[in-house]
Motif scaffolding. Structure first.
Motif, PDB file in Angstrom:
ATOM      1  N   TRP A   1     -12.427   6.523  10.162  1.00  0.00           N
ATOM      2  CA  TRP A   1     -11.065   6.286   9.687  1.00  0.00           C
ATOM      3  C   TRP A   1     -10.983   6.618   8.206  1.00  0.00           C
ATOM      4  CZ3 TRP A   1      -7.385   4.774  13.186  1.00  0.00           C
ATOM      5  CH2 TRP A   1      -7.856   4.332  14.428  1.00  0.00           C
TER       6      TRP A   1
ATOM      7  N   LYS B   1       1.529  13.246   1.642  1.00  0.00           N
ATOM      8  CA  LYS B   1       1.728  11.894   2.179  1.00  0.00           C
ATOM      9  C   LYS B   1       2.916  11.814   3.135  1.00  0.00           C
ATOM     10  CE  LYS B   1       0.763   8.320  -0.597  1.00  0.00           C
ATOM     11  NZ  LYS B   1       0.779   7.472  -1.816  1.00  0.00           N
TER      12      LYS B   1
ATOM     13  N   SER C   1      -3.212   5.849  13.922  1.00  0.00           N
ATOM     14  CA  SER C   1      -3.392   5.127  12.672  1.00  0.00           C
ATOM     15  C   SER C   1      -3.384   3.635  12.950  1.00  0.00           C
ATOM     16  CB  SER C   1      -2.294   5.477  11.666  1.00  0.00           C
ATOM     17  OG  SER C   1      -1.086   4.840  12.010  1.00  0.00           O
TER      18      SER C   1
ATOM     19  N   THR D   1      -4.744   8.631   1.197  1.00  0.00           N
ATOM     20  CA  THR D   1      -5.135   9.425   0.021  1.00  0.00           C
ATOM     21  C   THR D   1      -6.351  10.294   0.315  1.00  0.00           C
ATOM     22  OG1 THR D   1      -6.385   7.532  -0.820  1.00  0.00           O
ATOM     23  CG2 THR D   1      -4.164   7.838  -1.676  1.00  0.00           C
ATOM     24  N   ASP D   2      -7.270   9.819   1.172  1.00  0.00           N
ATOM     25  CA  ASP D   2      -8.438  10.620   1.535  1.00  0.00           C
ATOM     26  C   ASP D   2      -8.036  11.812   2.407  1.00  0.00           C
ATOM     27  OD1 ASP D   2     -10.108   8.843   0.188  1.00  0.00           O
ATOM     28  OD2 ASP D   2     -10.395   7.596   1.976  1.00  0.00           O
TER      29      ASP D   2
ATOM     30  N   THR E   1      -3.216  -1.725   4.205  1.00  0.00           N
ATOM     31  CA  THR E   1      -3.911  -0.460   4.085  1.00  0.00           C
ATOM     32  C   THR E   1      -3.724   0.323   5.377  1.00  0.00           C
ATOM     33  OG1 THR E   1      -5.575  -1.470   2.653  1.00  0.00           O
ATOM     34  CG2 THR E   1      -6.169   0.609   3.698  1.00  0.00           C
ATOM     35  N   ARG E   2      -3.217   1.534   5.271  1.00  0.00           N
ATOM     36  CA  ARG E   2      -3.006   2.403   6.429  1.00  0.00           C
ATOM     37  C   ARG E   2      -4.245   3.278   6.586  1.00  0.00           C
ATOM     38  NH1 ARG E   2       0.052   2.481  10.789  1.00  0.00           N
ATOM     39  NH2 ARG E   2       1.712   1.631   9.497  1.00  0.00           N
ATOM     40  N   LEU E   3      -4.838   3.259   7.764  1.00  0.00           N
ATOM     41  CA  LEU E   3      -6.000   4.091   8.060  1.00  0.00           C
ATOM     42  C   LEU E   3      -5.636   5.110   9.134  1.00  0.00           C
ATOM     43  CD1 LEU E   3      -8.789   1.362   8.193  1.00  0.00           C
ATOM     44  CD2 LEU E   3      -8.211   2.870   6.288  1.00  0.00           C
TER      45      LEU E   3
ATOM     46  N   ARG F   1      -8.301   6.657   4.604  1.00  0.00           N
ATOM     47  CA  ARG F   1      -7.060   6.236   3.960  1.00  0.00           C
ATOM     48  C   ARG F   1      -6.165   7.475   3.807  1.00  0.00           C
ATOM     49  NH1 ARG F   1      -7.460   1.440   0.281  1.00  0.00           N
ATOM     50  NH2 ARG F   1      -9.384   0.402   0.882  1.00  0.00           N
TER      51      ARG F   1
END
Length: 86
Positions: free
Chosen positions: A21, A35, A49, A25-26, A61-63, A23
């Motif tokens: 998983w 985004k 997600s 930003t990753d 936190t969204r993964l 983030r």
């Protein structure tokens, strides 16, 4: 203490030491996807997600599932390859 075995499924095309998983930003950094586009893919159900947040909390936190993101990109590449062939 009674522990159950973990039912982890292998990740398709996973590299050693690679996370399952990421983030948002990753994903943006690794794949160059904006985004808003990431959230659109989530909303359309094209990538999996999970939101990690406490009960009754709006922020968290969204993964993003790396396997589902790769599968979506592969499907797009296959679709576009079919369009190019005569």
């Amino acid at each position: 203490m009674n522990k159950k075995p973990c039912d982890k499924k292998p990740i398709p095309n996973a590299q050693a030491g690679e996370p399952e998983w990421l983030r948002v930003t990753d994903v943006k950094r690794m794949f160059g996807i904006s985004k808003p586009k990431i959230y659109l893919l989530i909303h359309e159900g094209k990538v999996r997600s999970a939101a990690l947040r406490g009960p009754k909390k709006l922020r968290g936190t969204r993964l993003i599932s790396l396997a589902s993101l790769r599968a979506h990109i592969e499907a797009m590449a296959d679709e576009q390859a079919k369009e190019v062939r005569p």
